[in-house]
Design a protein around this motif. Structure first.
Motif, PDB file in Angstrom:
ATOM      1  N   ILE A   1      63.453  19.827  95.821  1.00 40.78           N
ATOM      2  CA  ILE A   1      62.718  18.560  95.823  1.00 40.78           C
ATOM      3  C   ILE A   1      63.725  17.417  95.957  1.00 40.78           C
ATOM      4  O   ILE A   1      64.608  17.246  95.117  1.00 40.78           O
ATOM      5  N   MET A   2      63.587  16.639  97.053  1.00 41.55           N
ATOM      6  CA  MET A   2      64.479  15.500  97.289  1.00 41.55           C
ATOM      7  C   MET A   2      63.942  14.231  96.619  1.00 41.55           C
ATOM      8  O   MET A   2      64.696  13.327  96.264  1.00 41.55           O
ATOM      9  N   GLY A   3      62.622  14.167  96.490  1.00 44.84           N
ATOM     10  CA  GLY A   3      62.014  13.002  95.862  1.00 44.84           C
ATOM     11  C   GLY A   3      60.538  13.219  95.660  1.00 44.84           C
ATOM     12  O   GLY A   3      59.934  14.067  96.307  1.00 44.84           O
ATOM     13  N   LYS A   4      59.983  12.440  94.734  1.00 43.91           N
ATOM     14  CA  LYS A   4      58.551  12.580  94.477  1.00 43.91           C
ATOM     15  C   LYS A   4      58.020  11.260  93.947  1.00 43.91           C
ATOM     16  O   LYS A   4      58.757  10.500  93.308  1.00 43.91           O
ATOM     17  N   GLY A   5      56.756  10.982  94.216  1.00 41.20           N
ATOM     18  CA  GLY A   5      56.158   9.750  93.724  1.00 41.20           C
ATOM     19  C   GLY A   5      54.651   9.824  93.809  1.00 41.20           C
ATOM     20  O   GLY A   5      54.093  10.759  94.393  1.00 41.20           O
ATOM     21  N   GLN A   6      53.971   8.857  93.194  1.00 35.55           N
ATOM     22  CA  GLN A   6      52.509   8.895  93.200  1.00 35.55           C
ATOM     23  C   GLN A   6      51.933   7.488  93.257  1.00 35.55           C
ATOM     24  O   GLN A   6      52.590   6.527  92.886  1.00 35.55           O
ATOM     25  N   VAL A   7      50.694   7.400  93.770  1.00 39.13           N
ATOM     26  CA  VAL A   7      49.979   6.109  93.810  1.00 39.13           C
ATOM     27  C   VAL A   7      48.585   6.317  93.248  1.00 39.13           C
ATOM     28  O   VAL A   7      47.983   7.377  93.420  1.00 39.13           O
ATOM     29  N   GLN A   8      48.086   5.295  92.563  1.00 47.56           N
ATOM     30  CA  GLN A   8      46.716   5.338  92.062  1.00 47.56           C
ATOM     31  C   GLN A   8      45.759   5.075  93.219  1.00 47.56           C
ATOM     32  O   GLN A   8      46.036   4.240  94.078  1.00 47.56           O
ATOM     33  N   LEU A   9      44.663   5.803  93.254  1.00 39.93           N
ATOM     34  CA  LEU A   9      43.659   5.613  94.303  1.00 39.93           C
ATOM     35  C   LEU A   9      42.661   4.571  93.815  1.00 39.93           C
ATOM     36  O   LEU A   9      41.650   4.887  93.187  1.00 39.93           O
ATOM     37  N   ASP A  10      42.971   3.324  94.073  1.00 42.36           N
ATOM     38  CA  ASP A  10      42.109   2.220  93.655  1.00 42.36           C
ATOM     39  C   ASP A  10      40.893   2.167  94.587  1.00 42.36           C
ATOM     40  O   ASP A  10      41.042   1.946  95.795  1.00 42.36           O
ATOM     41  N   PRO A  11      39.681   2.383  94.066  1.00 43.11           N
ATOM     42  CA  PRO A  11      38.491   2.427  94.919  1.00 43.11           C
ATOM     43  C   PRO A  11      38.338   1.213  95.826  1.00 43.11           C
ATOM     44  O   PRO A  11      37.999   1.333  96.992  1.00 43.11           O
ATOM     45  N   GLN A  12      38.616   0.003  95.300  1.00 44.39           N
ATOM     46  CA  GLN A  12      38.430  -1.212  96.101  1.00 44.39           C
ATOM     47  C   GLN A  12      39.389  -1.260  97.290  1.00 44.39           C
ATOM     48  O   GLN A  12      39.026  -1.636  98.396  1.00 44.39           O
ATOM     49  N   THR A  13      40.649  -0.845  97.054  1.00 40.21           N
ATOM     50  CA  THR A  13      41.646  -0.886  98.129  1.00 40.21           C
ATOM     51  C   THR A  13      41.376   0.205  99.148  1.00 40.21           C
ATOM     52  O   THR A  13      41.371  -0.023 100.352  1.00 40.21           O
ATOM     53  N   VAL A  14      41.119   1.413  98.643  1.00 43.84           N
ATOM     54  CA  VAL A  14      41.001   2.590  99.507  1.00 43.84           C
ATOM     55  C   VAL A  14      39.705   2.579 100.308  1.00 43.84           C
ATOM     56  O   VAL A  14      39.660   3.028 101.450  1.00 43.84           O
ATOM     57  N   GLN A  15      38.624   2.050  99.721  1.00 44.37           N
ATOM     58  CA  GLN A  15      37.314   2.179 100.359  1.00 44.37           C
ATOM     59  C   GLN A  15      37.041   1.177 101.477  1.00 44.37           C
ATOM     60  O   GLN A  15      35.968   1.200 102.068  1.00 44.37           O
ATOM     61  N   SER A  16      38.013   0.312 101.793  1.00 46.18           N
ATOM     62  CA  SER A  16      37.805  -0.573 102.940  1.00 46.18           C
ATOM     63  C   SER A  16      37.839   0.270 104.213  1.00 46.18           C
ATOM     64  O   SER A  16      38.454   1.327 104.247  1.00 46.18           O
ATOM     65  N   LYS A  17      37.190  -0.212 105.264  1.00 45.70           N
ATOM     66  CA  LYS A  17      37.073   0.576 106.489  1.00 45.70           C
ATOM     67  C   LYS A  17      38.413   0.737 107.200  1.00 45.70           C
ATOM     68  O   LYS A  17      38.616   1.657 107.978  1.00 45.70           O
TER      69      LYS A  17
END
Length: 818
Positions: A548-564
């Motif tokens: 593993i060279m690197g790892k990270g995560q992001v929160q799936l914010d419904p308002q940001t993600v659900q835009s078209k």
């Protein structure tokens, strides 16, 4: 096995709420026996009722033959009992064959009365009085059950003491049904003695099915209801001492010390999975479990073991013996738990809306969901994480994600860089430290829904489209790839993997993936360096040997993600940056079936049009994709489950739609997951499902039948009702998926796994039909529909080979399997 199966059925009957999971409001008509014309709801119910009764009658005939076989040796045995050389005493004969004659007569009378009713079937026929009479005679069965254990023990002792009786009891010939032309089967006396216990359970299941397809105003309804009540009371009375239900999994609520890290891990202890709370302090690692205390007192932890960090090492498989064997639940049981959790969540939401949460039923459902989620949490992790004490023993944890394993390893290694002294705790010091864990912990609850506040986000359900663009920040050239994980039911699951970009410091993947979300709140990206050193590859299946060279995560914010529009983001990991874009599509939008405007292609075109144009029985695209998967993808881990690159799938789609001459060359060069994805996309984009909109309600009804014989009748009849191109294509796909599942030890794809992937794709109705049948894709019943769709495909996958010619030859199919 037979007894276990019967207990499972009995358990199903006693849990009313679980007997029929697929109750839908169906206006769409069921196709009757000639499957040429549509009929109304009442006639549809009449046909279903006849199917149930026909199947039950066929199995009743076999049951009577079994009882008759059991009675055959009784008369000659009684005749010898009074001679100078008796095989058995009269007392032994009466004990072994207790109540068999009475049961035989009851069922013979029932069969003789029911049979003409089915032969002269119409809407005026009533059968409720026959079932009510059968149920009223269950006292005979009670006497049989009370004597059953003694009967079996007596038969076994007599068999050991008398070789003549042993020969009789081990080779009894059971007559087949009338239509089977004197076909007989062998059975033991012990197996036949168990049949009456099994029979009551099956009769009760049939009553459930009959009630489901009998209108409330029909004269049969109250009689069948009464028969069911009597039968269930009887089953409850004989089931008091037998409870095959799995007991609730109790789990501790704990946390870790203030300094570094804590969390819940599954430890493999003496071959058994145990949920532990692990605490990482600056100088030691402590593994604890919640201690049961008296009511009203504070909860406390009990230390199971600790290792000073100065003595701790990570033992690899190269340096030690192989991993101990640990039990893994079959994939289908894991999937069933997830579907059950989704269904319970839906029930809770409905209850809360109806009663504003003020309901004991909500508490009962929450408890039920907690049991399922806790069980899932305990059995889902399978990635090994071994910890070794230089001066003692090794310990094995099982994790659900390589991300977690890496986090624990890195946290420990970071602390080990400091000058650590070996700490030895006295029993008093250990007690004080363990006692402080409850206050110091940072992870308070196990990750299950029931521990979350109602206000918390329920997560996203649908499809996340992710494009992994590129990565920068590497100091040396390497062969690099990324994997994507999302959380699902309390743990993380790997969902996609980019191709390996060889010998570079700036990999440019630009690959798009479609990831299914199940209440997900978080996306993880892991970047690996590919290991090509074959000497390092001889490790356990679950060990990832790549670095593993690197790892990270992001929160799936419904308002940001659900835009078209696509939303671009960057994850920074150990000096490495990974650029990616994502957008979210809800299930109802992503799963619409639409008819293609151009009829020259194959995607979105009716299957009958394609096969007619090609002059083929099975569409060319289906044949070619299956052939390529069987040639080089059948050993691929997660074939049909792991997403293919979206751009590759779109390229193949365009090639098949325009009938490009280079299709075969493209297929041979293309990543196998893209080819598997193209086949799934073809079935998903059919303007109507392969198993047709017309028959969808009937498939839902058929799979909900509890009696095996009735279900067999119905499910085979439905296949015969499909148009020939649909049926031949379905049978071709069915045999292919069975061949894929044969390689499950290698590809990790069981029949249930494949049914989960393909079930909704082959059955989900088109939008217009969904509305017509009141079947919506709303989230509250989504899991409900999916569960039924998966079960339909699984039924056919588990069925012995189905021949098109044999299927079409039979106009009416009666099952003889009991």
């Amino acid at each position: 096995m037979e007894e276990d199966e019967a207990l499972g059925l009995l358990d199903k009957v006693l849990e009313d709420e679980d007997v029929f999971e697929y109750e839908l409001d169906l206006d769409s008509p069921f196709t009757p026996m000639d499957h040429r014309t549509f009929k109304g709801d009442s006639e549809k119910g009449l046909e279903m009722k006849k199917l149930v009764l026909s199947g039950f009658l066929a199995s009743e005939e076999i049951y009577i033959n079994q009882l008759e076989t059991l009675l055959l040796p009784m008369k000659p045995l009684k005749a010898t009992a009074t001679t100078s050389k008796p095989v058995l005493t009269l007392e032994q004969i009466d004990t072994i064959f207790f109540m068999i004659q009475d049961i035989f007569e009851i069922h013979k009378e029932f069969y003789d009365a029911l049979s003409p009713n089915i032969q002269q079937w119409d809407e005026k026929v009533t059968v409720g009085h026959l079932f009510q009479k059968l149920a009223s005679q269950l006292g005979v069965y009670k006497a049989f059950v009370d004597n059953y254990k003694v009967a079996v023990e007596t038969a076994e002792k007599c068999s050991q003491a008398n070789s003549q009786f042993q020969k009789i009891s081990e080779n009894l010939k059971v007559k087949g049904p009338k239509e089977s032309k004197d076909c007989t089967t062998n059975a033991t006396m012990e197996a036949l003695l168990y049949k009456p216990i099994d029979r009551v359970t099956r009769s009760t299941l049939v009553l459930h099915d009959l009630l489901k397809h009998t209108p409330k105003d029909h004269p049969d309804f109250p009689l069948l209801q009464d028969a069911l009540r009597i039968s269930q009371n009887f089953l409850s009375s004989i089931n008091e001492e037998i409870d095959p239900r799995r007991t609730a999994v109790t789990t501790p609520k704990g946390e870790v010390r203030q300094l570094v890290k804590d969390g819940f891990l599954v430890e493999l202890s003496e071959g058994t999975r145990k949920l532990r709370h692990v605490f990482l302090f600056t100088d030691l690692l402590l593994c604890a479990k919640m201690k049961k205390t008296a009511v009203g007192r504070h909860q406390q932890y009990e230390c199971k073991w600790y290792i000073p960090l100065a003595d701790l090492s990570f033992q690899t498989l190269d340096e030690s013996d192989s991993l101990p064997h640990f039990q893994t639940l079959p994939e289908h049981e894991i999937e069933e738990m997830k579907l059950k959790i989704s269904a319970i969540k839906s029930e809770i939401q409905k209850e809360k809306k109806a009663l504003k949460g003020q309901s004991r039923n909500v508490d009962r459902l929450r408890k039920k969901m907690n049991e399922q989620e806790s069980c899932l949490l305990l059995h889902s992790p399978n990635i090994p994480f071994r910890i070794h004490n230089k001066h003692g023993k090794s310990y094995l944890f099982l994790l659900s994600s390589d991300y977690e394993r890496s986090e624990w390893r890195e946290s420990i290694q970071k602390l080990q860089k400091k000058d650590l002294l070996v700490c030895v705790l006295s029993s008093v010091e250990l007690q004080v430290l363990t006692g402080s864990c409850f206050k110091l912990r940072t992870v308070h609850n196990i990750p299950v829904t029931s521990n979350k506040d109602d206000e918390e986000s329920p997560g996203l359900n649908g499809f996340l489209h992710v494009i992994v663009h590129k990565a920068t920040g590497f100091k040396e050239s390497a062969s690099l790839y990324c994997t994507l994980e999302v959380d699902s039911f309390g743990y993380f699951v790997s969902k996609a993997k980019t191709r390996v970009f060889r010998d570079t410091t700036e990999p440019q993947w630009n690959e798009e993936f479609e990831i299914e979300l199940e209440g997900s709140q978080c996306l993880r990206i892991l970047c690996y360096e590919k290991c090509y050193d074959k000497s390092k590859l001889n490790k356990d299946d679950n060990e990832i040997v790549d670095k593993i060279m690197g790892k990270g995560q992001v929160q799936l914010d419904p308002q940001t993600v659900q835009s078209k529009n696509w939303h671009m983001d960057v994850i920074e990991m150990n000096g490495i940056k990974v650029e990616f874009s994502m957008k979210f599509t809800s299930r109802d939008l992503s799963l619409k079936r639409t008819l293609s405007k151009k009829q020259s292609g194959v995607f979105g075109v009716k299957i009958c049009v394609v096969t007619k144009r090609e002059r083929s029985k099975v569409p060319y695209i289906v044949r070619q994709c299956i052939e390529e998967v069987e040639k080089r993808g059948i050993d691929e881990v997660g074939i049909y489950r792991i997403s293919g690159v979206a751009t590759d799938i779109q390229a193949l789609k365009a090639a098949f739609d325009t009938n490009t001459k280079d299709i075969l060359v493209m297929l041979s060069d293309m990543d196998i997951n893209a080819i598997a994805g193209t086949l799934k996309l073809y079935f998903r984009e059919l303007p109507e499902p392969l198993l047709t909109d017309r028959l969808y309600p009937a498939f839902m009804e058929g799979i909900a039948l509890s009696d095996p014989a009735a279900k067999e009748n119905c499910m085979m009849h439905l296949l015969r009702s499909l148009p020939d191109p649909n049926l031949i294509t379905f049978l071709t796909l069915l045999e292919h998926l069975k061949r894929v599942a044969e390689k499950e030890p290698v590809n990790k794809m069981s029949l249930h796994n494949l049914a989960t992937v393909f079930g909704p794709t082959l059955l989900r109705p088109s939008e217009s039909e969904s509305n017509k049948a009141h079947i919506t894709l709303a989230s509250d019943i989504w899991s409900h529909d999916v569960m039924a769709q998966v079960q339909v495909l699984l039924y056919y996958l588990q069925h012995p080979p189905i021949s098109f010619a044999e299927l079409k030859k039979n106009t009416l199919y009666f099952s003889t399997d009991v």
